[in-house]
Design a protein around this motif. Structure first.
Motif, PDB file in Angstrom:
ATOM      1  N   THR A 150       0.941  -1.163   0.082  1.00  4.56           N
ATOM      2  CA  THR A 150       0.129  -0.119  -0.079  1.00  4.56           C
ATOM      3  C   THR A 150       0.879   1.381   0.067  1.00  4.56           C
ATOM      4  OG1 THR A 150      -1.538  -1.226   1.373  1.00  4.56           O
ATOM      5  CG2 THR A 150      -1.904   1.226   1.215  1.00  4.56           C
ATOM      6  N   ALA A 151       1.826   1.238   0.813  1.00  6.99           N
ATOM      7  CA  ALA A 151       2.873   2.215   0.800  1.00  6.99           C
ATOM      8  C   ALA A 151       3.398   2.523  -0.501  1.00  6.99           C
ATOM      9  CB  ALA A 151       3.985   2.325   1.974  1.00  6.99           C
ATOM     10  N   SER A 152       4.107   1.664  -1.219  1.00 10.58           N
ATOM     11  CA  SER A 152       4.606   1.515  -2.430  1.00 10.58           C
ATOM     12  C   SER A 152       3.545   2.150  -3.597  1.00 10.58           C
ATOM     13  CB  SER A 152       5.014   0.223  -2.946  1.00 10.58           C
ATOM     14  OG  SER A 152       5.862  -0.171  -1.852  1.00 10.58           O
ATOM     15  N   THR A 155       3.006   5.906  -2.972  1.00 12.58           N
ATOM     16  CA  THR A 155       4.191   6.689  -3.255  1.00 12.58           C
ATOM     17  C   THR A 155       4.545   6.634  -4.684  1.00 12.58           C
ATOM     18  OG1 THR A 155       5.334   5.653  -1.081  1.00 12.58           O
ATOM     19  CG2 THR A 155       6.824   6.788  -3.057  1.00 12.58           C
ATOM     20  N   TYR A 162      -2.112  10.397   1.687  1.00 12.45           N
ATOM     21  CA  TYR A 162      -1.272   9.656   2.744  1.00 12.45           C
ATOM     22  C   TYR A 162      -0.025   9.508   2.469  1.00 12.45           C
ATOM     23  CZ  TYR A 162      -5.962   8.914   4.490  1.00 12.45           C
ATOM     24  OH  TYR A 162      -7.233   9.233   4.795  1.00 12.45           O
ATOM     25  N   GLN A 163       0.513  10.118   1.358  1.00 14.49           N
ATOM     26  CA  GLN A 163       2.184  10.035   0.947  1.00 14.49           C
ATOM     27  C   GLN A 163       3.190  10.161   1.710  1.00 14.49           C
ATOM     28  OE1 GLN A 163       2.585  11.888  -3.095  1.00 14.49           O
ATOM     29  NE2 GLN A 163       1.713  10.382  -3.922  1.00 14.49           N
ATOM     30  N   ALA A 166       3.091   6.949   3.773  1.00 19.63           N
ATOM     31  CA  ALA A 166       3.593   5.988   3.036  1.00 19.63           C
ATOM     32  C   ALA A 166       5.227   6.021   2.939  1.00 19.63           C
ATOM     33  CB  ALA A 166       3.255   6.106   1.489  1.00 19.63           C
ATOM     34  N   VAL A 169       6.603   4.456   6.399  1.00 26.21           N
ATOM     35  CA  VAL A 169       6.188   2.948   6.170  1.00 26.21           C
ATOM     36  C   VAL A 169       7.389   2.324   5.177  1.00 26.21           C
ATOM     37  CG1 VAL A 169       4.774   1.178   5.253  1.00 26.21           C
ATOM     38  CG2 VAL A 169       3.844   3.059   6.591  1.00 26.21           C
TER      39      VAL A 169
END
Length: 630
Positions: A150-152, A155, A162-163, A166, A169
């Motif tokens: 999700t973070a990738s 980004t 929420y970058q 991310a 994370v």
């Protein structure tokens, strides 16, 4: 409190926890159901049914196909974790058990309980404790993988929410991965970098396939791009996981509707309901059928515990008694040392075929294989298989039947021995009468003076370990001032421990080793090894550099006094990255053996020396010839 009462208390506590989880799950579902109804005011079930009826059959088929791909990736979680825990379960049965357990448990809820029971059902040869361990591992690894995926995505894709979070994370994930290479050995086996990468990769396949199956089911006239749906889907999927409700029902829908406000609710709900039928209901039915059918037969047979063969090819394999190494292969083919990422075959194999067994066993435990301190023949065999081999040490070999103390090259040794004898040093074979208190004291003084014991391929003093060896004691004024130990086989002895008090008489250790050589000659021992010396001890470095990389110089000078025959010893691995990783793992295992408490800075410096020295071996030993050592 009796054992029966304790068991009853534990059972009641377990039932109470499950009941509490059920109550909490029902409350969460009711809360999100109410929120969902507030969002869907004016949207009737009749409209939903009408929308589902116009979904193209090809969309249903495509969604089913994508779901099959997703559940293939789901099954890989179990296969990876079975390799991680070295359960011995083959990949096919592990995947089947994992798919069955996840398909049913994600729909029923209480995933840890239902998942563990179903895995135990599908793999009855495994204990319920191991099934629970795998279930917890799958749950935690999926959560971690979901966070990274999700973070990738947040980004990479532009305009994603929420970058900043991310980025944090991803930084934490990189730190944890690097930690697997440098963290101290834990009592539990932390997943290594290979396992973590595989788990994240399969999580990415699973979650992206799940998102694509939902995308297929959303009516095309909604005008929704997959790049818009994917980040919202991943966040909503995580919200559903955190809610603990079956399939994340309620939390998933509310979150997705919130993150996609521009999409008509009827289009989105049509896709979600169709997706739940394909991704949750259908797999749950099939999983329940497979669970009722039961497990398939385990492949292979249970093997008896391995033990060392009676005739060892090298006496140095006696270090197995230290308890740090294991045996692999149907006939105890290798003695191996394990690190987080490496399985290192020690010395030379005890049976054939050796390289294939080492490679397959390492792969079954999510490790890379390597061979440490092998002879030239084993290194040549590895090179013929495409492995990389470099010379990492020289071993000092003597042949007692032809050993002549009067040889001109041993003039310095004779002088050392005379000095020790003139100082009143005498040597005895300890035999069965070990002077344990005196030896304990000598070893303790040696550890203080040398900054700790080394490990992995080097012996460490314990009474049980030394009791298996040939021991010689050096006495002066009726006190033990030094001792040596040797591994024994029928035709070979190998020098192992050398311990002495500070400031002993010059020549004491030479006198000890000479007594062992004399006894070996009388007993007809064909070969006596003075053990290996790092190859860096034979090189010349500038003084500022020598302090950090030139290890074993004094040990080499000591052994050269006996005029030995020097034979090359080799480090081999399938490729250069594995060789470099093996260098770091071996150097660390030598410098920081387990279960020995704190180490002084001198010990840490030795780890740095070993690492740099072995790297230099890899750099300068590329063109090494084996002909002189075979």
């Amino acid at each position: 409190m009796t054992q029966r009462v304790r068991g009853a208390v534990a059972l009641n506590w377990g039932r109470g926890r499950i009941l509490a989880q059920l109550v909490m799950m029902v409350c969460v579902v009711l809360v999100f159901a109410w929120l969902l109804m507030q969002r869907l005011q004016g949207f009737s079930l009749a409209e939903l049914y009408a929308s589902l009826s116009v979904v193209s059959p090809w969309n249903w088929v495509a969604a089913v196909f994508v779901t099959i791909c997703a559940f293939w990736a789901v099954g890989q979680y179990d296969a990876v974790l079975h390799r991680h825990f070295a359960t011995g379960v083959d990949n096919v049965r592990a995947r089947r058990a994992g798919i069955c357990a996840i398909a049913v448990s994600q729909t029923l809820g209480l995933g840890l309980v239902t998942g563990a029971i179903l895995r135990w059902r599908m793999l009855p040869e495994q204990s319920l404790a191991m099934a629970t361990r795998i279930t917890v591992g799958v749950a935690l690894s999926f959560l971690a993988g979901w966070a990274v995926v999700t973070a990738s995505v947040l980004t990479i894709l532009p305009n994603s929410p929420y970058q900043e979070v991310a980025g944090l994370v991803l930084g934490a994930a990189l730190f944890v991965t690097l930690l697997t290479f440098v963290a101290p050995n834990a009592r539990f086996r932390w997943p290594n970098g290979f396992t973590m990468v595989q788990l994240v990769w399969f999580c990415a396949l699973d979650t992206i396939a799940a998102a694509f199956s939902l995308y297929i089911m959303i009516p095309s006239d909604a005008g929704l791009a997959f790049a818009t749906l994917l980040p919202a889907f991943l966040i909503a999927y995580g919200a559903g996981l955190m809610s603990g409700s079956p399939g994340g029902i309620g939390a998933f829908e509310v979150t997705l509707l919130t993150l996609l406000p521009d999409l008509p609710n009827d289009h989105l709900m049509t896709g979600i309901v169709a997706w739940r039928l394909v991704y949750f209901v259908l797999p749950a039915i099939l999983g329940a059928i497979f669970a009722m059918i039961g497990p398939t037969r385990a492949q292979g047979v249970l093997l008896a515990p391995l033990r060392l063969p009676d005739a060892l090819p090298r006496a140095e394999i006696g270090i197995f008694a230290q308890g740090e190494h294991g045996l692999i292969g149907p006939k105890a083919t290798w003695m191996v040392g394990r690190s987080a990422h490496m399985m290192v075959g020690m010395f030379d194999p005890m049976a054939q075929p050796a390289l294939d067994i080492l490679r397959k066993t390492a792969a079954a435990e999510a490790r890379w294989p390597a061979i440490y301190k092998s002879n030239a023949r084993t290194a040549a065999q590895a090179r013929r298989k495409g492995w990389v081999s470099v010379r990492c040490a020289h071993e000092a070999i003597l042949h007692p039947p032809s050993y002549d103390l009067g040889h001109p090259r041993r003039a310095g040794l004779r002088r050392k021995m005379r000095r020790a004898e003139q100082a009143g040093v005498r040597i005895t074979n300890a035999g069965q009468k070990m002077d344990w208190p005196a030896m304990d004291a000598v070893n303790a003084l040696w550890i203080v003076d040398h900054g700790g014991e080394r490990g992995f391929s080097m012996g460490r003093y314990t009474r049980d370990y030394v009791a298996r060896q040939r021991v010689y004691l050096a006495w002066q004024n009726d006190a033990v001032i030094a001792f040596i130990t040797l591994h024994e086989t029928r035709g070979e002895w190998t020098l192992d421990l050398m311990r002495h008090c500070p400031k002993i008489s010059d020549g004491t250790m030479h006198l000890l080793v000479s007594r062992a050589i004399k006894d070996a000659k009388q007993m007809g021992i064909a070969r006596l090894s003075l053990a290996a010396v790092p190859i860096t001890a034979f090189w010349t470095f500038p003084k500022p550099l020598a302090r950090f990389v030139q290890t074993g110089r004094g040990l080499r000078q000591f052994k050269e006094g006996f005029a030995p025959e020097w034979q090359g010893r080799y480090l081999s691995a399938p490729h250069w990255p594995a060789l470099v990783l093996a260098v770091c793992a071996i150097a660390r295992a030598i410098a920081r053996p387990p279960n020995r408490g704190r180490f002084v800075p001198k010990m840490r410096r030795f780890g740095l020396q070993s690492t740099i020295g072995l790297i230099l071996c890899a750099r300068h030993g590329k063109g090494t010839s084996y002909k002189a050592d075979i």
